[in-house]
Design an enzyme around this catalytic site. Structure first.
Site, PDB file in Angstrom:
ATOM      1  N   HIS A  48       0.823  -1.217   0.000  1.00  0.00           N
ATOM      2  CA  HIS A  48       0.000   0.000   0.000  1.00  0.00           C
ATOM      3  C   HIS A  48       0.866   1.281   0.000  1.00  0.00           C
ATOM      4  O   HIS A  48       0.440   2.314   0.536  1.00  0.00           O
ATOM      5  CB  HIS A  48      -0.958   0.046   1.204  1.00  0.00           C
ATOM      6  CG  HIS A  48      -1.755  -1.209   1.391  1.00  0.00           C
ATOM      7  ND1 HIS A  48      -3.013  -1.385   0.870  1.00  0.00           N
ATOM      8  CD2 HIS A  48      -1.444  -2.370   2.019  1.00  0.00           C
ATOM      9  CE1 HIS A  48      -3.452  -2.600   1.184  1.00  0.00           C
ATOM     10  NE2 HIS A  48      -2.526  -3.214   1.868  1.00  0.00           N
ATOM     11  N   SER A  65      13.189  21.121 -18.443  1.00  0.00           N
ATOM     12  CA  SER A  65      11.957  21.884 -18.627  1.00  0.00           C
ATOM     13  C   SER A  65      12.296  23.125 -19.433  1.00  0.00           C
ATOM     14  O   SER A  65      13.373  23.698 -19.298  1.00  0.00           O
ATOM     15  CB  SER A  65      11.393  22.275 -17.261  1.00  0.00           C
ATOM     16  OG  SER A  65      10.624  23.455 -17.372  1.00  0.00           O
ATOM     17  N   LYS A  75      14.787  21.970 -13.436  1.00  0.00           N
ATOM     18  CA  LYS A  75      14.087  20.679 -13.546  1.00  0.00           C
ATOM     19  C   LYS A  75      14.893  19.595 -14.246  1.00  0.00           C
ATOM     20  O   LYS A  75      15.576  19.851 -15.220  1.00  0.00           O
ATOM     21  CB  LYS A  75      12.760  20.851 -14.313  1.00  0.00           C
ATOM     22  CG  LYS A  75      11.683  21.620 -13.613  1.00  0.00           C
ATOM     23  CD  LYS A  75      11.216  21.013 -12.283  1.00  0.00           C
ATOM     24  CE  LYS A  75      10.561  19.668 -12.421  1.00  0.00           C
ATOM     25  NZ  LYS A  75       9.188  19.738 -12.873  1.00  0.00           N
ATOM     26  N   GLU A 112       8.098   8.051 -17.578  1.00  0.00           N
ATOM     27  CA  GLU A 112       6.697   8.431 -17.801  1.00  0.00           C
ATOM     28  C   GLU A 112       6.192   7.911 -19.146  1.00  0.00           C
ATOM     29  O   GLU A 112       5.043   7.473 -19.271  1.00  0.00           O
ATOM     30  CB  GLU A 112       6.553   9.954 -17.726  1.00  0.00           C
ATOM     31  CG  GLU A 112       6.749  10.464 -16.296  1.00  0.00           C
ATOM     32  CD  GLU A 112       6.966  11.964 -16.224  1.00  0.00           C
ATOM     33  OE1 GLU A 112       6.668  12.671 -17.195  1.00  0.00           O
ATOM     34  OE2 GLU A 112       7.452  12.430 -15.171  1.00  0.00           O
TER      35      GLU A 112
END
Ligand code: ARG
Length: 475
Positions: A155, A276, A282, A289
């Site tokens: 979890h 970025s 960044k 992803e």
């Protein structure tokens, strides 16, 4: 060039042609179509339906076309409907009407599924091989962290401490199953449809088994109607590619989470990160992803083909032309994603100190207290209860389990004597899990060695099949 037209008095309209045309995507079947034409020619010659002399001419022209397709000297034009008609145009340009001989006893219905099966076998074997490389990368990375403790989760909450090598190695087993799924699939996919004669077999003396053997297929169709209608091998392959995509997406999610500012365990290398356009600081895990995101189209492609097949009448229907693009897309997607994920894993480093410090927090050693009491013959339900009370006492006093005093332990259960401290270490907890497949470093070492051995074995098996396939293609 149209392969039909005798009974028509009018030409198809532009809209009809535009909708029918598939050469834009099925051209990649050309090498397989030419190879299966050689096999069909061999059976026509064997049954004297084409003379030896003519057969030699046709074989010569097919071999030339194989070269010209490979070198892109021969290409489809915008007048070609599909790969089959484009290649027949190529043959008739070279041979005149003799170029049309191969249509005897063979329909595009048999041809297209034979070509697609050859394509599928070729590409699924390449995919399996790529998966063995990915599996090796995972196992190598895992072996770097066998002795590094980390919290294990359920979890996404601290559950029990584990070897971080064990955590990484788990991914290898999913891909190993995918490889064996491809091996199982192979036997069902390796079936020739040549000789199905559009749907009912042929009155000509063809020899489907001879053709199947010539093309290296393990089997020949048993029902000519099924032969031209069956796309199970596409659907199954798309299920396998979807599942591979799902396994990759779980890696993507894990890397994204562990690399997040809050976790900061994973340091994904610059090579596999992106920046970025507005925030100069960044460093984003875009490969992870995309591995997660691409799984959506893999599942979508499976659903497209299943939906196309649902309720479809037998035998061939043009709907079946919709089998190719989703299949091609899923394979192309995985050939893009897997090398990027392999590289990302190989170049990621994990913060051993941070993981180690985090390992005992969140009362992840509470199970050790329960197991300690069980070893003293306390029923597990009572042991669980006592360990839970230890956690509650810690929460109340804002301390960790090993900080409870001897008196506090004894007040919770009389059998919790000071020797309880021996089991309240991360290293001890991990080292004690020596059941096979468990997280004790000794077991993780065994697990990784066995998985490496299995991967090598799988790689050899795939290489043998691929070698036989390439030899068949060159014949
Ligand atoms: N381009 C077609 C396909 O991909 C080939 C088979 C055409 N057969 C037919 N009866 N129209 O399925």
């Amino acid at each position: 060039m149209a392969l039909w037209g005798g009974r028509f008095t009018e030409q198809p309209t532009d809209a009809v042609f535009a909708l029918s045309q598939s050469v834009g995507f099925d051209w990649r079947l050309a090498p397989y179509d030419l190879r299966s034409s050689l096999a069909h020619l061999a059976v026509l010659e064997k049954s004297s339906l084409v003379s030896k002399e003519d057969s030699a001419k046709i074989r010569g022209a097919l071999k030339e076309l194989i070269e010209e397709v490979a070198s892109q000297k021969f290409l489809p034009t915008k007048e070609d409907e599909d790969v089959h008609s484009a290649l027949e145009r190529g043959l008739t340009t070279k041979l005149g009407p003799l170029g049309g001989s191969l249509r005897a006893g063979r329909s595009r219905n048999d041809q297209v599924t034979t070509d697609l099966r050859l394509f599928a076998i070729d590409h699924m074997l390449a995919l399996a091989n790529l998966l063995t490389e990915l599996t090796e990368v995972i196992l190598k990375k895992a072996s770097e962290y066998i002795d590094d403790p980390a919290p294990g989760f359920t979890h996404i909450q601290h559950a029990q401490p584990i070897s971080f090598g064990h955590e990484i190695a788990k991914h290898a087993h999913a891909f190993s199953r995918d490889i064996s799924r491809i091996n199982d699939w192979y036997h069902r996919a390796s079936v020739s449809s040549l000789g199905a004669g559009a749907l009912s077999g042929s009155s000509l003396p063809l020899d489907p088994e001879f053709t199947a053997k010539n093309l290296g297929f393990e089997n020949t169709f048993e029902n000519s109607i099924d032969a031209v209608s069956d796309r199970d091998y596409v659907a199954e392959a798309l299920f396998i590619t979807s599942l591979i995509g799902i396994h990759l997406s779980r890696i993507g999610e894990e890397w994204t989470l562990l690399g997040s500012t809050e976790f900061a365990w994973a340091k994904i290398s610059d090579q596999y990160s992106t920046g970025s356009s507005i925030m100069p600081q960044k460093k984003n895990p875009d490969m992870a992803e995309l591995a997660r995101g691409k799984s959506a189209r893999l599942i979508g492609n499976l659903v497209s083909v299943l939906t196309m097949l649902k309720g479809l009448p037998f035998a061939y229907n043009r709907d079946l032309q919709e089998d190719k693009e989703p299949f091609f897309d899923s394979l192309d997607t995985l050939f893009l994603v897997i090398p990027a994920v392999s590289g990302m894993i190989a170049t990621t480093n994990f913060d051993r100190e941070k993981m180690k410090l985090s390992a005992p927090t969140g009362f992840s050693l509470a199970t050790e207290i329960a197991d300690y009491l069980v070893r003293k013959n306390v029923p597990f339900s009572q042991a669980h209860e006592a360990a839970g009370m230890c956690v509650a006492m810690c929460e109340k006093h804002k301390i960790e389990l090993h900080q409870l005093s001897d008196e506090q332990f004894a007040s919770i259960h009389p059998l919790l004597d000071p020797s309880i401290r021996d089991v309240l270490t991360v290293e001890g907890a991990i080292a004690s899990r020596t059941t096979s497949g468990g997280t004790a470093p000794s077991q993780v070492r065994k697990q990784i060695a066995a998985a490496m051995k299995k991967t090598l074995h799988q790689r050899t098996e795939i290489a043998n099949k691929s070698k036989a396939f390439s030899e068949m293609m060159r014949a």
